[in-house]
Scaffold this active site. Structure first.
Site, mmCIF file in Angstrom:
data_model
loop_
_atom_site.group_PDB
_atom_site.id
_atom_site.type_symbol
_atom_site.label_atom_id
_atom_site.label_comp_id
_atom_site.label_asym_id
_atom_site.label_seq_id
_atom_site.Cartn_x
_atom_site.Cartn_y
_atom_site.Cartn_z
ATOM 1 N N ILE A 5 3.209 -1.736 7.018
ATOM 2 C CA ILE A 5 3.030 -3.108 7.515
ATOM 3 C C ILE A 5 4.344 -3.694 8.038
ATOM 4 C CG2 ILE A 5 3.489 -4.379 5.361
ATOM 5 C CD1 ILE A 5 0.879 -5.957 5.953
ATOM 6 N N ASN A 14 10.574 7.127 -2.324
ATOM 7 C CA ASN A 14 11.297 6.248 -3.235
ATOM 8 C C ASN A 14 10.633 6.317 -4.607
ATOM 9 O OD1 ASN A 14 13.055 5.345 -1.214
ATOM 10 N ND2 ASN A 14 11.601 3.782 -0.545
ATOM 11 N N HIS A 47 3.897 7.445 -2.620
ATOM 12 C CA HIS A 47 3.778 7.471 -1.168
ATOM 13 C C HIS A 47 4.995 8.144 -0.546
ATOM 14 C CE1 HIS A 47 5.505 3.637 -2.489
ATOM 15 N NE2 HIS A 47 6.269 3.686 -1.413
HETATM 16 P P1 5GP Z 1 8.453 1.549 -1.242
HETATM 17 O O1 5GP Z 1 9.503 0.489 -1.141
HETATM 18 O O2 5GP Z 1 7.623 1.383 -2.504
HETATM 19 O O3 5GP Z 1 8.962 2.942 -1.074
HETATM 20 O O4 5GP Z 1 7.511 1.345 0.002
HETATM 21 C C1 5GP Z 1 6.423 0.501 0.017
HETATM 22 C C2 5GP Z 1 6.071 0.291 1.465
HETATM 23 O O5 5GP Z 1 4.778 -0.277 1.517
HETATM 24 C C3 5GP Z 1 7.014 -0.676 2.199
HETATM 25 O O6 5GP Z 1 7.622 0.004 3.287
HETATM 26 C C4 5GP Z 1 6.111 -1.814 2.626
HETATM 27 O O7 5GP Z 1 6.431 -2.327 3.908
HETATM 28 C C5 5GP Z 1 4.727 -1.174 2.590
HETATM 29 N N1 5GP Z 1 3.658 -2.106 2.294
HETATM 30 C C6 5GP Z 1 3.646 -3.045 1.299
HETATM 31 N N2 5GP Z 1 2.482 -3.709 1.312
HETATM 32 C C7 5GP Z 1 1.751 -3.187 2.327
HETATM 33 C C8 5GP Z 1 0.439 -3.487 2.845
HETATM 34 O O8 5GP Z 1 -0.288 -4.356 2.364
HETATM 35 N N3 5GP Z 1 0.011 -2.736 3.899
HETATM 36 C C9 5GP Z 1 0.796 -1.761 4.464
HETATM 37 N N4 5GP Z 1 0.272 -1.096 5.505
HETATM 38 N N5 5GP Z 1 2.019 -1.456 3.999
HETATM 39 C C10 5GP Z 1 2.489 -2.166 2.957
#
Ligand code: 5GP
Ligand code: ZN
Length: 115
Positions: A32, A88, A101
């Site tokens: 997003i 991460n 992820h």
């Molecule tokens: P992390 O920081 O946990 O490695 O990555 C989480 C990712 O999820 C972030 O890059 C963030 O932008 C993405 N993200 C968070 N909420 C949403 C959402 O509701 N939809 C989408 N498509 N991505 C999201």
């Protein structure tokens, strides 16, 4: 499925996303808040909190995650110039969503070391 998990809700279609890939075990969608021209998230359909929570029985699933990411990287034309995968993990790893992820970043030169 974990009831209070954002990404489980995205897989279930309860929260909308831009789907990139789906099979029985793996789902992928556009981040997003993209930080590169390509920024796609590849996740297991099975809820796993993070990569450290994976067990021996998840070995094949982890392989499928990477192979699905490879298909996406190929389809998006990233292979020639290169790309980056990031998982991460935990607080120090910068994880903010606690459903495993793999980030695919591509379309620009990546920096090293990560900040
Ligand atoms: P992390 O920081 O946990 O490695 O990555 C989480 C990712 O999820 C972030 O890059 C963030 O932008 C993405 N993200 C968070 N909420 C949403 C959402 O509701 N939809 C989408 N498509 N991505 C999201
Ligand atoms: Zn989940």
């Amino acid at each position: 499925m974990s009831d209070d998990c954002l990404f489980c809700k995205i897989i279930a279609g309860e929260i909308p996303s831009t789907e990139v890939y789906r099979d029985d075990d793996v789902f992928a969608f556009e981040d997003i808040n993209p930080v590169a021209p390509t920024h796609t998230l590849v996740i297991p359909v099975k809820h796993l909190t993070d990569v450290a929570a994976a067990e021996e029985a998840d070995t094949e699933l982890l392989g499928k995650l990477v192979m699905a990411a490879n298909k996406i990287a190929e389809k998006k034309g990233l292979v020639k110039e290169g790309f980056r995968y990031v998982i991460n993990t935990g607080n120090d790893g910068g994880q903010t969503v606690y459903h495993l992820h793999l980030h695919i970043f591509g379309g620009r030169k990546m920096n090293w070391p990560p900040g």
